[in-house]
Design a protein around this motif. Structure first.
Motif, short mmCIF file in Angstrom:
data_model
loop_
_atom_site.label_atom_id
_atom_site.label_comp_id
_atom_site.label_asym_id
_atom_site.label_seq_id
_atom_site.Cartn_x
_atom_site.Cartn_y
_atom_site.Cartn_z
N UNK A 75 -25.21 -18.27 -22.15
CA UNK A 75 -25.87 -18.70 -23.39
C UNK A 75 -25.62 -20.16 -23.72
N UNK A 76 -24.94 -20.91 -22.79
CA UNK A 76 -24.67 -22.34 -22.99
C UNK A 76 -23.91 -22.60 -24.29
N UNK A 77 -22.95 -21.74 -24.62
CA UNK A 77 -22.15 -21.93 -25.82
C UNK A 77 -20.69 -22.07 -25.40
N UNK A 78 -20.07 -23.24 -25.68
CA UNK A 78 -18.70 -23.48 -25.23
C UNK A 78 -17.71 -22.66 -26.06
N UNK A 79 -18.14 -22.24 -27.27
CA UNK A 79 -17.20 -21.55 -28.17
C UNK A 79 -16.71 -20.25 -27.55
N UNK A 80 -17.55 -19.59 -26.71
CA UNK A 80 -17.10 -18.36 -26.06
C UNK A 80 -15.90 -18.63 -25.14
N UNK A 81 -15.94 -19.79 -24.45
CA UNK A 81 -14.85 -20.08 -23.51
C UNK A 81 -13.58 -20.45 -24.27
N UNK A 82 -13.72 -21.12 -25.42
CA UNK A 82 -12.54 -21.36 -26.26
C UNK A 82 -11.91 -20.04 -26.68
N UNK A 83 -12.77 -19.11 -27.10
CA UNK A 83 -12.24 -17.80 -27.48
C UNK A 83 -11.54 -17.13 -26.30
N UNK A 84 -12.08 -17.32 -25.08
CA UNK A 84 -11.47 -16.71 -23.89
C UNK A 84 -10.07 -17.26 -23.67
N UNK A 85 -9.89 -18.60 -23.85
CA UNK A 85 -8.55 -19.18 -23.65
C UNK A 85 -7.55 -18.56 -24.63
N UNK A 86 -7.95 -18.51 -25.92
CA UNK A 86 -7.03 -17.97 -26.93
C UNK A 86 -6.76 -16.49 -26.67
N UNK A 128 -17.18 -27.29 -18.04
CA UNK A 128 -16.32 -27.27 -16.86
C UNK A 128 -14.85 -27.37 -17.25
N UNK A 129 -14.52 -28.31 -18.17
CA UNK A 129 -13.09 -28.52 -18.48
C UNK A 129 -12.51 -27.30 -19.18
N UNK A 130 -13.28 -26.71 -20.12
CA UNK A 130 -12.74 -25.55 -20.82
C UNK A 130 -12.58 -24.36 -19.89
N UNK A 131 -13.51 -24.22 -18.92
CA UNK A 131 -13.36 -23.12 -17.96
C UNK A 131 -12.13 -23.32 -17.09
N UNK A 132 -11.83 -24.60 -16.73
CA UNK A 132 -10.61 -24.85 -15.95
C UNK A 132 -9.39 -24.43 -16.75
N UNK A 133 -9.40 -24.71 -18.07
CA UNK A 133 -8.25 -24.29 -18.89
C UNK A 133 -8.12 -22.77 -18.93
N UNK A 134 -9.26 -22.06 -19.05
CA UNK A 134 -9.20 -20.60 -19.07
C UNK A 134 -8.64 -20.08 -17.76
N UNK A 135 -9.05 -20.71 -16.63
CA UNK A 135 -8.58 -20.28 -15.31
C UNK A 135 -7.07 -20.48 -15.18
N UNK A 136 -6.58 -21.65 -15.67
CA UNK A 136 -5.14 -21.91 -15.60
C UNK A 136 -4.38 -20.88 -16.44
N UNK A 137 -4.94 -20.55 -17.63
CA UNK A 137 -4.28 -19.55 -18.48
C UNK A 137 -4.19 -18.21 -17.77
N UNK A 138 -5.28 -17.79 -17.10
CA UNK A 138 -5.24 -16.51 -16.37
C UNK A 138 -4.21 -16.56 -15.26
N UNK A 139 -4.22 -17.67 -14.48
CA UNK A 139 -3.31 -17.76 -13.32
C UNK A 139 -1.86 -17.74 -13.75
N UNK A 140 -1.54 -18.35 -14.92
CA UNK A 140 -0.15 -18.38 -15.34
C UNK A 140 0.28 -17.05 -15.94
N UNK A 141 -0.58 -16.42 -16.75
CA UNK A 141 -0.12 -15.28 -17.53
C UNK A 141 -0.20 -13.96 -16.78
N UNK A 142 -1.14 -13.83 -15.82
CA UNK A 142 -1.37 -12.51 -15.23
C UNK A 142 -0.19 -11.99 -14.40
N UNK A 143 0.36 -12.77 -13.44
CA UNK A 143 1.50 -12.25 -12.68
C UNK A 143 2.75 -12.05 -13.53
#
Lengths: 89, 172, 123
Positions: free
Chosen positions: A57-68, C72-87
């Motif tokens: 959906x080209x919305x960056x807010x979903x990925x921010x939510x994924x990190x948190x 791209x940058x936020x997805x890289x952060x999500x990937x790093x979070x998964x790689x650190x927390x999962x194991x």
């Protein structure tokens, strides 16, 4: 980039099927650690699904939510494990 | 003092990376930079004793280059093998599990954490517990080889290959 | 064209490994082997899924949209979070399971069991 929209939706459908299988393990699991393993797997799959959602959906807010969500689910897993282990915190 | 500077700078870089594309000053807007600077100063003053322990070994950039080479090279290959292995065991249902003890002879906490995470993500093994005095690891092994059980504690070469040598180069 | 093919292949690999994790959770007999399936496969699948999204973001950036860089940058952060927390989470669950008394099914050898028994006798 709407050319990938249908592909992303199909991936989401398969991922929700994975979540269903993990939920069967959560319901059936004979011991408490089994259920925690199921919940942990569901969490990781939900994070992947949120990343796909954000791209579709080209919305960056979903990925921010994924990190948190990743960091919070990690903390909750640690606390449940600590509780199962017994002993003092 | 150095610990405070390291923590603040790392926080600020993370904040800047998370707020790219917000304005016209380069990639950022002036408000984001100001808020980021103030927040990272607060975090740096609060968390400096937790984030940096007693040594500054990891400031050396050579260690980071080895670390990236380790993650991209042997670690990723081992991870791919691990997943094919799990796929094979899911389909056939052949397992022969056991918990074994290995002594990788690493000294720092950072090194033993990295080794435990590497073991969890590589073929057929999962770290269960750690002996905090001697830094020994207890590893759940899905397919125990008879040859490895002749000597106790089990030689780590059977469980995790050459990972302890890489990690000794990175973390110690 | 080739770019689209790469994205399709990466997504297919990622979704396949996630599916494998689900099947493994249902088929394996005890907690530890289920952790093998649930941790390794989901981490590996997430790497490929995030990789495809990162590639899409980089191409959007290349064609002149600043949204692509953020993606791209936020997805890289999500990937790093998964790689650190999962194991680490898997390690915590395994340790809690062993301390709460779940023994590995069909185990050939269990060094940790002998060790904890010895410690209790000393006390």
């Amino acid at each position: 980039m709407m050319e990938f929209f249908n592909t992303f939706l199909i991936s989401l459908l398969v991922l929700s099927f994975c979540i269903l299988m993990a939920l069967i393990r959560v319901i059936r699991g004979p011991t408490a650690p089994d259920r925690v393993v199921g919940i942990d797997t569901v969490n990781t799959i939900v994070i992947s699904a949120m990343v796909i959602f954000g791209a579709a959906f080209q919305e960056v807010i979903y990925i921010d939510v994924a990190i948190v969500y990743a960091l919070l689910s990690y903390i909750s897993t640690l606390f449940i494990a600590k509780y199962l282990e017994g002993g003092d915190f | 003092m150095l610990a405070f500077v390291i923590t603040t700078v790392l926080c600020f870089i993370t904040y800047l990376l998370l707020t790219t594309g917000s304005g016209t000053l380069g990639l950022w807007s002036l408000e984001e930079i100001l808020v980021g600077a103030i927040l990272s100063l607060i975090v740096g003053s609060l968390a400096r004793t937790i984030f940096v322990k007693d040594n500054f070994r990891m400031l050396n950039p050579v260690r980071w280059i080895i670390f990236i080479a380790y993650v991209i090279g042997p670690f990723f290959v081992a991870m791919a093998k691990a997943n094919v292995d799990v796929a094979y065991r899911v389909i056939t249902g052949k397992i022969n599990p056991g918990i074994v003890k290995i002594s990788p002879d690493l000294k720092t906490d950072f090194g033993i954490t990295m080794l435990a995470n590497s073991i969890t993500l590589t073929p057929g093994t999962l770290s269960v517990d750690v002996d905090e005095d001697k830094n020994d690891l207890y590893v759940h092994w899905i397919n125990v080889k008879k040859k490895a059980l002749e000597k106790k504690p089990v030689n780590y070469r059977y469980v995790c290959g050459k990972f302890p040598n890489w990690i000794r180069r990175i973390a110690e | 064209m080739i770019f689209n093919l790469i994205i399709y292949i990466l997504l297919a690999i990622g979704v396949f490994f996630n599916l494998l994790a689900g099947v493994g959770l249902l088929r394996f007999p005890d907690v530890y082997t289920r952790l093998h399936a649930g941790t390794k496969c989901t981490t590996f699948g997430s790497i490929f899924i995030c990789g495809s999204v990162i590639l899409i973001g980089l191409r959007m950036w290349y064609t002149g949209s600043t949204d692509g860089s953020v993606l791209a940058i936020h997805t890289i952060f999500a990937l790093v979070a998964i790689l650190l927390t999962n194991p680490t989470g898997a390690h915590a669950i395994a340790r809690a399971a062993h301390r709460s008394g779940v023994a590995p099914v069909r185990a050939v050898v269990d060094d940790l069991q002998n060790n904890t028994l010895k410690k209790e006798e000393e006390k």
